[in-house]
Design an enzyme around this catalytic site. Sequence first.
Site, PDB file in Angstrom:
ATOM      1  N   ASP A   2       0.835  -1.200   0.000  1.00 56.00           N
ATOM      2  CA  ASP A   2       0.000   0.000   0.000  1.00 56.00           C
ATOM      3  C   ASP A   2       0.871   1.251   0.000  1.00 56.00           C
ATOM      4  OD1 ASP A   2      -2.339   1.372  -0.075  1.00 56.00           O
ATOM      5  OD2 ASP A   2      -2.805   1.140   2.058  1.00 56.00           O
ATOM      6  N   HIS A  19       2.545   3.412  -9.024  1.00 60.79           N
ATOM      7  CA  HIS A  19       2.375   1.978  -9.290  1.00 60.79           C
ATOM      8  C   HIS A  19       3.599   1.421 -10.024  1.00 60.79           C
ATOM      9  CE1 HIS A  19      -1.580   2.110  -7.681  1.00 60.79           C
ATOM     10  NE2 HIS A  19      -2.112   2.810  -8.673  1.00 60.79           N
ATOM     11  N   LEU A 113      11.823 -20.244  -4.544  1.00 60.51           N
ATOM     12  CA  LEU A 113      10.877 -19.392  -3.814  1.00 60.51           C
ATOM     13  C   LEU A 113       9.500 -19.532  -4.450  1.00 60.51           C
ATOM     14  CD1 LEU A 113      10.269 -16.791  -1.908  1.00 60.51           C
ATOM     15  CD2 LEU A 113      10.712 -15.472  -3.973  1.00 60.51           C
TER      16      LEU A 113
HETATM   17  C1  IPE Z   1      -1.423   0.111  -3.527  1.00 55.22           C
HETATM   18  O1  IPE Z   1      -1.198   1.470  -3.559  1.00 55.22           O
HETATM   19  C2  IPE Z   1      -1.443  -0.511  -4.897  1.00 55.22           C
HETATM   20  C3  IPE Z   1      -2.709  -1.146  -5.331  1.00 55.22           C
HETATM   21  C4  IPE Z   1      -3.816  -1.247  -4.638  1.00 55.22           C
HETATM   22  C5  IPE Z   1      -2.715  -1.699  -6.666  1.00 55.22           C
HETATM   23  P1  IPE Z   1      -2.422   2.485  -3.532  1.00 55.22           P
HETATM   24  O2  IPE Z   1      -2.822   2.762  -4.933  1.00 55.22           O
HETATM   25  O3  IPE Z   1      -3.509   1.970  -2.652  1.00 55.22           O
HETATM   26  O4  IPE Z   1      -1.754   3.771  -2.902  1.00 55.22           O
HETATM   27  P2  IPE Z   1      -2.418   4.836  -1.914  1.00 55.22           P
HETATM   28  O5  IPE Z   1      -3.013   4.088  -0.746  1.00 55.22           O
HETATM   29  O6  IPE Z   1      -3.451   5.574  -2.692  1.00 55.22           O
HETATM   30  O7  IPE Z   1      -1.257   5.694  -1.504  1.00 55.22           O
HETATM   31 MG    MG Z   2      -4.127   2.325  -0.694  1.00 52.36          MG
END
Ligand code: IPE
Ligand code: MG
Length: 232
Positions: A2, A19, A113
């Site tokens: 996250d 991402h 792994l």
């Molecule tokens: C996590 O990062 C990635 C996925 C859910 C694919 P987020 O996209 O939830 O990032 P924040 O929480 O908005 O910072």
């Molecule tokens: Mg998030």
Amino acid sequence: MDGNGRWARSRMLPRYVGHREGVKTVRRIVEACRNKGIKVLTLFAFSSENWRRPSEEVGLLMDLFIRTLKKEIDTLHKNGIRIRFIGDHSAFPGDLRDLIVKAETRTKMNTELDLVIAANYGGHWDIVEACRRVAERIAAGECKPEDITTEMIAGEISLTDLPEPDLFIRTGGEQRISNFLLWQLAYTELYFTETLWPAFDEHALDDAIRSYASRQRRFGRTGEQVEQLKGA
Ligand code: IPE
Ligand code: MG
């Protein structure tokens, strides 16, 4: 995993860049786990609730998923990684579903792994699927409702062939499980860190492992019993 979006927004960049950066972290952490001799790593890549995001972001995530898998599969295979996907893949585009099957088939004899990617995964979904399979056995006359045991459900749930997770890590500051491996996490040690996923590195992983190593896992027993068992 996250915190990708916040990592990007704090740099005045679009969420997508976060991402993309998060994929780099995945690469680093998979390698770090392999080097440390960790045998199973499960990553929560996309939850069944993530479809609620703006369609543009969902589309970009799917593209990134496909491109990453195509790009990384040779290296993963060369490094002895067995890849597996859990979740409901019926909602994924056909080319992604094909890639998933190909990657699993190609790497299934690898032993360094186990890398599990939870994609369109939800803990509730997983439990419901397991119950459905048990119900099918009852409907087929193989067993009765009163025969249902914990072991039976555990035998039908995702990752039944792997050990229960020792350590759960959530990055990004939230202290929630968010419908991850609900059944499997019953006795897992939980670790939460403020570090955003793109900034999570080997040192951050070491911090998590150190925290894990300092805990006493009692599985319902008393601390004294655990000490005695260790001495035995
Ligand atoms: C996590 O990062 C990635 C996925 C859910 C694919 P987020 O996209 O939830 O990032 P924040 O929480 O908005 O910072
Ligand atoms: Mg998030």
